[in-house]
Scaffold this motif. Sequence first.
Motif, PDB file in Angstrom:
ATOM      1  N   TYR A 121       0.774  16.846   1.439  1.00 52.37           N
ATOM      2  CA  TYR A 121       0.068  15.590   1.258  1.00 52.37           C
ATOM      3  C   TYR A 121      -1.410  15.804   0.946  1.00 52.37           C
ATOM      4  CZ  TYR A 121       4.146  12.847   2.399  1.00 52.37           C
ATOM      5  OH  TYR A 121       5.387  12.267   2.355  1.00 52.37           O
ATOM      6  N   CYS A 122      -1.994  16.874   1.474  1.00 55.06           N
ATOM      7  CA  CYS A 122      -3.381  17.187   1.112  1.00 55.06           C
ATOM      8  C   CYS A 122      -3.482  17.507  -0.378  1.00 55.06           C
ATOM      9  CB  CYS A 122      -3.900  18.371   1.935  1.00 55.06           C
ATOM     10  SG  CYS A 122      -4.448  17.901   3.584  1.00 55.06           S
ATOM     11  N   HIS A 175       0.840  -1.207   0.000  1.00 54.58           N
ATOM     12  CA  HIS A 175       0.000   0.000   0.000  1.00 54.58           C
ATOM     13  C   HIS A 175       0.870   1.250   0.000  1.00 54.58           C
ATOM     14  CE1 HIS A 175      -2.486   3.168   1.858  1.00 54.58           C
ATOM     15  NE2 HIS A 175      -3.478   2.582   1.213  1.00 54.58           N
ATOM     16  N   ASP A 176       1.965   1.227   0.777  1.00 55.47           N
ATOM     17  CA  ASP A 176       2.859   2.388   0.848  1.00 55.47           C
ATOM     18  C   ASP A 176       3.479   2.700  -0.507  1.00 55.47           C
ATOM     19  OD1 ASP A 176       2.361   2.677   3.517  1.00 55.47           O
ATOM     20  OD2 ASP A 176       4.120   1.539   4.169  1.00 55.47           O
ATOM     21  N   ILE A 177       3.772   1.670  -1.282  1.00 59.64           N
ATOM     22  CA  ILE A 177       4.380   1.872  -2.598  1.00 59.64           C
ATOM     23  C   ILE A 177       3.341   2.346  -3.609  1.00 59.64           C
ATOM     24  CG2 ILE A 177       5.480   0.699  -4.551  1.00 59.64           C
ATOM     25  CD1 ILE A 177       6.897  -1.085  -2.526  1.00 59.64           C
ATOM     26  N   SER A 215      10.742  10.935  -4.955  1.00 59.98           N
ATOM     27  CA  SER A 215      11.788  10.815  -3.925  1.00 59.98           C
ATOM     28  C   SER A 215      11.324   9.914  -2.785  1.00 59.98           C
ATOM     29  CB  SER A 215      12.150  12.205  -3.399  1.00 59.98           C
ATOM     30  OG  SER A 215      13.096  12.122  -2.352  1.00 59.98           O
ATOM     31  N   ASN A 216      10.046  10.112  -2.360  1.00 63.84           N
ATOM     32  CA  ASN A 216       9.493   9.262  -1.300  1.00 63.84           C
ATOM     33  C   ASN A 216       9.436   7.803  -1.749  1.00 63.84           C
ATOM     34  OD1 ASN A 216       9.148  11.501   0.294  1.00 63.84           O
ATOM     35  ND2 ASN A 216       6.974  11.739  -0.160  1.00 63.84           N
ATOM     36  N   ARG A 253       8.402   8.751   7.663  1.00 64.88           N
ATOM     37  CA  ARG A 253       7.452   7.860   8.345  1.00 64.88           C
ATOM     38  C   ARG A 253       6.144   8.590   8.645  1.00 64.88           C
ATOM     39  NH1 ARG A 253      10.197   4.355   6.075  1.00 64.88           N
ATOM     40  NH2 ARG A 253      12.381   4.385   6.685  1.00 64.88           N
ATOM     41  N   LEU A 254       6.245   9.840   9.073  1.00 68.78           N
ATOM     42  CA  LEU A 254       5.036  10.608   9.351  1.00 68.78           C
ATOM     43  C   LEU A 254       4.253  10.840   8.062  1.00 68.78           C
ATOM     44  CD1 LEU A 254       3.379  12.015  11.502  1.00 68.78           C
ATOM     45  CD2 LEU A 254       4.707  14.089  11.118  1.00 68.78           C
ATOM     46  N   GLY A 255       4.995  11.087   6.969  1.00 67.69           N
ATOM     47  CA  GLY A 255       4.340  11.242   5.682  1.00 67.69           C
ATOM     48  C   GLY A 255       3.610   9.976   5.257  1.00 67.69           C
TER      49      GLY A 255
END
Length: 299
Positions: free
Chosen positions: A77-78, A3-5, A41-42, A110-112
């Motif tokens: 992120y919004c 999911h993160d990817i 980058s993330n 991590r917070l992102g």
Amino acid sequence: MSHDIRTPMNVIMGFTNIALQHADDSDKMKECLEKIRVSGSNLRELIDDVLDISRIESGEFKIVSQLMELPELFDFYCQAIAGMAEAKNIRFSGKLHDISHNVLLSDQIRLGQIYMNLLSNTVKYTPEKPLTVLVAEDNDLNYEITAEQLRGYRVHCVRAVNGQDCLQRIEQAAPDEFDAILMDMQMPVMNGLEATAAIRKLDSETAKHIPIIALTANAYHEDIQKCLAAGMNAHLSKPINIDRAVRTIIECARTAKENGQKKKAHESNAFVSLFAIFTACRRQISKFDSHRSGCASRR
């Protein structure tokens, strides 16, 4: 981890599509490219974590704390999620509140990830805004097939049994009651071309600007040109490709809404300009009257 990817991948694909739609707007392009760059980058850092997953399994995973501004991270992120929401025709807004300290020590990546997981789920599990479409179709079976397929995409259909019925429904419709019209060409009483021309002549903003999309088995160039000349916005061939039909409805409805907003803004600016001219004229008249009165008193 999957999911993160997928989340930054969705952001990259979403803003790539938005950038392609605004190829002539350099500021919008730069904004999209910057978000793509940051998301890329993330994604790279996430891939690094996946490749080095043995550290996680062995308990050597580390949190890297650094000074960061929470509102800046939240806004980014919004905006990233807004691109995903737009692709699903969902209006998204975010509000930061009850924050005691804007600057803090945290692992920004991590917070992102936490933000993206929460926000992307809000988009993923929120159904699209249910579009309402007026379908002018005299054949019962054809209407049933079209309505059933569109219902699977959360598009609500209302039927008009011929062109005359379609015209009357638009005459009586409340503003924004329908987002678009799917217009069959061959119908009794009044055909699609006649109905479209009559609708465009009605004295209402809805009639003038509602997207009208032709549904016809005739896909020749001259047939398409006749549809456009009558006042239609797009053309779909039968049998209907439902994916293309939904995309066409959403794109036409969005364009019509944007044009309506631009027109209102233009009318508002024009009113302000006229008011400014009127005010300036009154001032000049007042000065002239004062000058004339002074001359009369000296006499």
